[in-house]
Design a protein around this motif. Structure first.
Motif, PDB file in Angstrom:
ATOM      1  N   ILE A 155       0.871  -1.172   0.000  1.00  0.00           N
ATOM      2  CA  ILE A 155       0.000   0.000   0.000  1.00  0.00           C
ATOM      3  C   ILE A 155       0.912   1.226   0.000  1.00  0.00           C
ATOM      4  CG2 ILE A 155      -1.947   1.135   1.124  1.00  0.00           C
ATOM      5  CD1 ILE A 155      -2.506  -1.790   0.282  1.00  0.00           C
ATOM      6  N   ASN A 156       1.018   1.833  -1.149  1.00  0.00           N
ATOM      7  CA  ASN A 156       1.922   2.971  -1.310  1.00  0.00           C
ATOM      8  C   ASN A 156       1.127   4.266  -1.118  1.00  0.00           C
ATOM      9  OD1 ASN A 156       4.171   4.467  -1.879  1.00  0.00           O
ATOM     10  ND2 ASN A 156       4.516   3.618  -3.927  1.00  0.00           N
ATOM     11  N   GLN A 157       1.680   5.186  -0.390  1.00  0.00           N
ATOM     12  CA  GLN A 157       0.991   6.435  -0.060  1.00  0.00           C
ATOM     13  C   GLN A 157       0.739   7.293  -1.289  1.00  0.00           C
ATOM     14  OE1 GLN A 157       3.529   4.905   1.375  1.00  0.00           O
ATOM     15  NE2 GLN A 157       4.905   6.334   2.367  1.00  0.00           N
ATOM     16  N   ALA A 158       1.591   7.165  -2.266  1.00  0.00           N
ATOM     17  CA  ALA A 158       1.468   7.925  -3.520  1.00  0.00           C
ATOM     18  C   ALA A 158       2.449   7.279  -4.487  1.00  0.00           C
ATOM     19  CB  ALA A 158       1.834   9.386  -3.287  1.00  0.00           C
ATOM     20  N   SER A 159       2.426   7.689  -5.728  1.00  0.00           N
ATOM     21  CA  SER A 159       3.408   7.154  -6.661  1.00  0.00           C
ATOM     22  C   SER A 159       4.812   7.534  -6.176  1.00  0.00           C
ATOM     23  CB  SER A 159       3.147   7.757  -8.046  1.00  0.00           C
ATOM     24  OG  SER A 159       4.366   7.961  -8.724  1.00  0.00           O
ATOM     25  N   SER A 160       5.678   6.547  -6.031  1.00  0.00           N
ATOM     26  CA  SER A 160       7.039   6.816  -5.540  1.00  0.00           C
ATOM     27  C   SER A 160       7.765   7.781  -6.468  1.00  0.00           C
ATOM     28  CB  SER A 160       7.836   5.519  -5.462  1.00  0.00           C
ATOM     29  OG  SER A 160       7.211   4.616  -4.595  1.00  0.00           O
ATOM     30  N   GLU A 161       7.531   7.597  -7.755  1.00  0.00           N
ATOM     31  CA  GLU A 161       8.194   8.460  -8.731  1.00  0.00           C
ATOM     32  C   GLU A 161       7.741   9.907  -8.558  1.00  0.00           C
ATOM     33  OE1 GLU A 161       7.966   7.194 -12.802  1.00  0.00           O
ATOM     34  OE2 GLU A 161       9.157   8.923 -13.454  1.00  0.00           O
ATOM     35  N   GLU A 162       6.447  10.086  -8.382  1.00  0.00           N
ATOM     36  CA  GLU A 162       5.909  11.440  -8.240  1.00  0.00           C
ATOM     37  C   GLU A 162       6.413  12.085  -6.944  1.00  0.00           C
ATOM     38  OE1 GLU A 162       4.768  13.342 -10.320  1.00  0.00           O
ATOM     39  OE2 GLU A 162       4.058  14.939  -8.992  1.00  0.00           O
ATOM     40  N   ILE A 163       6.472  11.303  -5.877  1.00  0.00           N
ATOM     41  CA  ILE A 163       6.986  11.864  -4.615  1.00  0.00           C
ATOM     42  C   ILE A 163       8.426  12.342  -4.830  1.00  0.00           C
ATOM     43  CG2 ILE A 163       7.624  11.390  -2.209  1.00  0.00           C
ATOM     44  CD1 ILE A 163       5.362   9.322  -2.104  1.00  0.00           C
ATOM     45  N   GLY A 164       9.261  11.479  -5.366  1.00  0.00           N
ATOM     46  CA  GLY A 164      10.679  11.812  -5.534  1.00  0.00           C
ATOM     47  C   GLY A 164      10.891  13.016  -6.438  1.00  0.00           C
ATOM     48  N   ARG A 165      10.308  12.967  -7.615  1.00  0.00           N
ATOM     49  CA  ARG A 165      10.543  14.055  -8.580  1.00  0.00           C
ATOM     50  C   ARG A 165       9.947  15.372  -8.083  1.00  0.00           C
ATOM     51  NH1 ARG A 165      12.901  11.842 -12.912  1.00  0.00           N
ATOM     52  NH2 ARG A 165      12.338   9.714 -13.473  1.00  0.00           N
ATOM     53  N   SER A 166       8.785  15.318  -7.465  1.00  0.00           N
ATOM     54  CA  SER A 166       8.152  16.575  -7.060  1.00  0.00           C
ATOM     55  C   SER A 166       8.940  17.255  -5.941  1.00  0.00           C
ATOM     56  CB  SER A 166       6.686  16.353  -6.653  1.00  0.00           C
ATOM     57  OG  SER A 166       6.614  15.534  -5.514  1.00  0.00           O
ATOM     58  N   GLN A 167       9.621  16.471  -5.119  1.00  0.00           N
ATOM     59  CA  GLN A 167      10.437  17.082  -4.062  1.00  0.00           C
ATOM     60  C   GLN A 167      11.518  17.975  -4.684  1.00  0.00           C
ATOM     61  OE1 GLN A 167      10.529  15.673  -0.201  1.00  0.00           O
ATOM     62  NE2 GLN A 167       8.564  16.245  -1.021  1.00  0.00           N
ATOM     63  N   VAL A 168      12.144  17.474  -5.738  1.00  0.00           N
ATOM     64  CA  VAL A 168      13.182  18.258  -6.418  1.00  0.00           C
ATOM     65  C   VAL A 168      12.561  19.465  -7.134  1.00  0.00           C
ATOM     66  CG1 VAL A 168      14.865  18.205  -8.321  1.00  0.00           C
ATOM     67  CG2 VAL A 168      14.783  16.330  -6.678  1.00  0.00           C
ATOM     68  N   ARG A 169      11.444  19.217  -7.811  1.00  0.00           N
ATOM     69  CA  ARG A 169      10.781  20.321  -8.540  1.00  0.00           C
ATOM     70  C   ARG A 169      10.452  21.472  -7.595  1.00  0.00           C
ATOM     71  NH1 ARG A 169       7.368  16.385 -11.254  1.00  0.00           N
ATOM     72  NH2 ARG A 169       5.679  16.983  -9.850  1.00  0.00           N
ATOM     73  N   HIS A 170       9.883  21.137  -6.444  1.00  0.00           N
ATOM     74  CA  HIS A 170       9.469  22.190  -5.507  1.00  0.00           C
ATOM     75  C   HIS A 170      10.670  22.967  -4.973  1.00  0.00           C
ATOM     76  CE1 HIS A 170       5.593  19.686  -4.654  1.00  0.00           C
ATOM     77  NE2 HIS A 170       5.523  20.376  -5.770  1.00  0.00           N
ATOM     78  N   GLY A 286       8.173  31.374   9.600  1.00  0.00           N
ATOM     79  CA  GLY A 286       8.930  31.683   8.377  1.00  0.00           C
ATOM     80  C   GLY A 286      10.136  30.785   8.126  1.00  0.00           C
ATOM     81  N   THR A 287      10.341  29.754   8.943  1.00  0.00           N
ATOM     82  CA  THR A 287      11.482  28.845   8.703  1.00  0.00           C
ATOM     83  C   THR A 287      11.255  28.023   7.437  1.00  0.00           C
ATOM     84  OG1 THR A 287      11.797  28.634  11.096  1.00  0.00           O
ATOM     85  CG2 THR A 287      12.867  26.979   9.720  1.00  0.00           C
ATOM     86  N   VAL A 288      10.016  27.605   7.244  1.00  0.00           N
ATOM     87  CA  VAL A 288       9.671  26.723   6.123  1.00  0.00           C
ATOM     88  C   VAL A 288       8.524  27.341   5.332  1.00  0.00           C
ATOM     89  CG1 VAL A 288       8.679  24.451   5.564  1.00  0.00           C
ATOM     90  CG2 VAL A 288      10.421  24.640   7.334  1.00  0.00           C
ATOM     91  N   GLU A 289       8.695  27.331   4.026  1.00  0.00           N
ATOM     92  CA  GLU A 289       7.634  27.907   3.179  1.00  0.00           C
ATOM     93  C   GLU A 289       6.604  26.850   2.783  1.00  0.00           C
ATOM     94  OE1 GLU A 289       7.905  29.958  -0.993  1.00  0.00           O
ATOM     95  OE2 GLU A 289       9.576  30.563   0.317  1.00  0.00           O
ATOM     96  N   GLN A 290       7.091  25.681   2.457  1.00  0.00           N
ATOM     97  CA  GLN A 290       6.173  24.606   2.040  1.00  0.00           C
ATOM     98  C   GLN A 290       6.785  23.218   2.256  1.00  0.00           C
ATOM     99  OE1 GLN A 290       6.998  23.355  -2.339  1.00  0.00           O
ATOM    100  NE2 GLN A 290       5.824  25.245  -2.399  1.00  0.00           N
ATOM    101  N   PHE A 291       5.915  22.233   2.334  1.00  0.00           N
ATOM    102  CA  PHE A 291       6.321  20.829   2.435  1.00  0.00           C
ATOM    103  C   PHE A 291       5.121  20.016   1.968  1.00  0.00           C
ATOM    104  CE2 PHE A 291       3.770  19.718   6.147  1.00  0.00           C
ATOM    105  CZ  PHE A 291       3.483  20.985   6.659  1.00  0.00           C
ATOM    106  N   ALA A 292       5.265  18.724   1.905  1.00  0.00           N
ATOM    107  CA  ALA A 292       4.159  17.903   1.371  1.00  0.00           C
ATOM    108  C   ALA A 292       3.910  16.673   2.241  1.00  0.00           C
ATOM    109  CB  ALA A 292       4.481  17.478  -0.058  1.00  0.00           C
TER     110      ALA A 292
END
Ligand code: RAM
Length: 357
Positions: A155-170, A286-292
């Protein structure tokens, strides 16, 4: 993408890549393991079979004192009560590779109907899990996978690929595609983080990131103090560091705590995966702007329903099978027994107060 009730088209490619870049699921497939899985799977699914009453279901998280894992498991236990199962959480207090083995052995002795495991290592838990499947105990990995022949479903929380790539994109958008970056991960063996990091590294190969450099992957072991110290160490060792990705709720909270009271606040960008309740104060100051993150409660619920569907013979773990997960709706088993919860949510100052977990 990876919405529920759809198999993930990219799974094959994704997993091939994950294997290549992260060693995910790289266990040698031995005949004993395959037999155990086939034997446990049985020949046919009976989609209309009633959900068995009185099932015994156990959640075995990476570690019991991780607030994220607690949310997942509590929600799964509550869901199980809703369909008259007895569910519990047991597990180690550290996320070391082999720390879950003795718990699996005990769960086998207790004749649980299903074991849900967030694996600290893809292979270290395989022997006892195969033993469990041979004794008709259903095995469901959730959050962090085992090697594929050591469980019936993941049971994967989300697509592993999408999690990984989106972290870099953000992070890249926040840094205007420039500067040295580091990753603060969980343990060195964690299947989920390693798979995501594999995709992060692959994403960074694209020309648009040519002015960004990954200088180090550090490991905080999902231990608050160690993660805090590793953050301090990274910032000291790499004075030009501009950003940190921490794809672990324990890591990002500890890193934020360190940065919030240091001279790096406002200068170094921290992004990653965190729970809104742990991160709220760092977004507000203000330490962190966004996370997922995804909704951990739904991950636990989906895990519980999947385990019950397996233990009741409604599904066997084969690709294309469908099962109902209460209010979450219907899900389809994808390639290699993967079931995907859904896309993650990005949290920032605008929406964080809408979430309470
Ligand atoms: C930590 C654990 C868990 C991971 C989350 C994002 O709590 O490492 O496995 O999914 O972070």
């Amino acid at each position: 993408m990876c919405a529920k009730s759809r198999t993930l088209a990219a799974t094959a490619a994704a997993c091939a890549l994950a294997l290549a870049v992260a060693g995910c699921g790289g266990t040698t497939k031995n005949s004993a393991g395959s037999d155990a899985k086939q034997q446990a799977a049985g020949a046919t699914a009976h989609p209309d079979a009633p959900l068995k009453k009185g099932l015994k279901i156990a959640f075995l998280p990476k570690q019991i004192n991780n607030p994220y894992e607690k949310i997942v498991d509590d929600a799964g236990i509550a869901a199980a009560k809703g369909f008259a199962a007895t569910a519990k959480e047991v597990g180690p207090s550290d996320a070391k590779a082999s720390s879950q083995v003795s718990y699996i052995n005990t769960l086998i002795q207790q004749r649980q109907n299903a074991i849900l495991i967030a694996a600290n290592d893809p292979n270290a838990v395989c022997g006892p899990l195969k033993q469990a499947m041979r004794q008709d105990i259903k095995v469901v990995a959730y959050d962090s996978d085992t090697a594929k022949d050591c469980r019936q479903l993941f049971i994967n929380q989300a697509s592993s690929e999408e999690i990984g790539r989106s972290q870099v994109r953000h992070l890249a958008q926040q840094l205007h595609y420039k500067g040295e970056i580091a990753i603060l991960s969980a343990t060195e063996n964690a299947t989920n983080q390693n798979t995501w990091i594999g995709f992060m590294k692959d994403e960074l190969k694209k020309p648009k990131y040519k002015d960004m450099k990954l200088v180090k992957v550090a490991y905080g072991d999902d231990d608050d103090q160690k993660s805090f110290q590793e953050t301090q160490g990274l910032l000291k060792a790499y004075p030009n560091l501009k950003g940190i990705i921490s794809p672990t709720t324990v890591g990002i909270a500890a890193a934020a705590r360190y940065i919030s009271s240091s001279s790096y606040k406002g200068k170094v960008v921290l992004n990653g995966l965190g729970t809104p309740n742990q991160m709220r104060k760092f977004v507000k100051d203000g330490t962190v702007e966004q996370f997922a993150l995804w909704d951990p409660k739904n991950l636990g619920r989906l895990g519980a329903y999947a385990a019950a569907a397996l233990a009741s013979g409604r599904i066997t773990g084969a690709e294309g099978e469908k099962f109902k997960a209460g209010d979450l709706g219907e899900y389809t088993v994808g390639k290699d027994g993967e079931v995907i919860l859904g896309p993650p949510t990005v949290f920032d100052a605008k929406n964080i107060d809408e979430y309470d977990f």
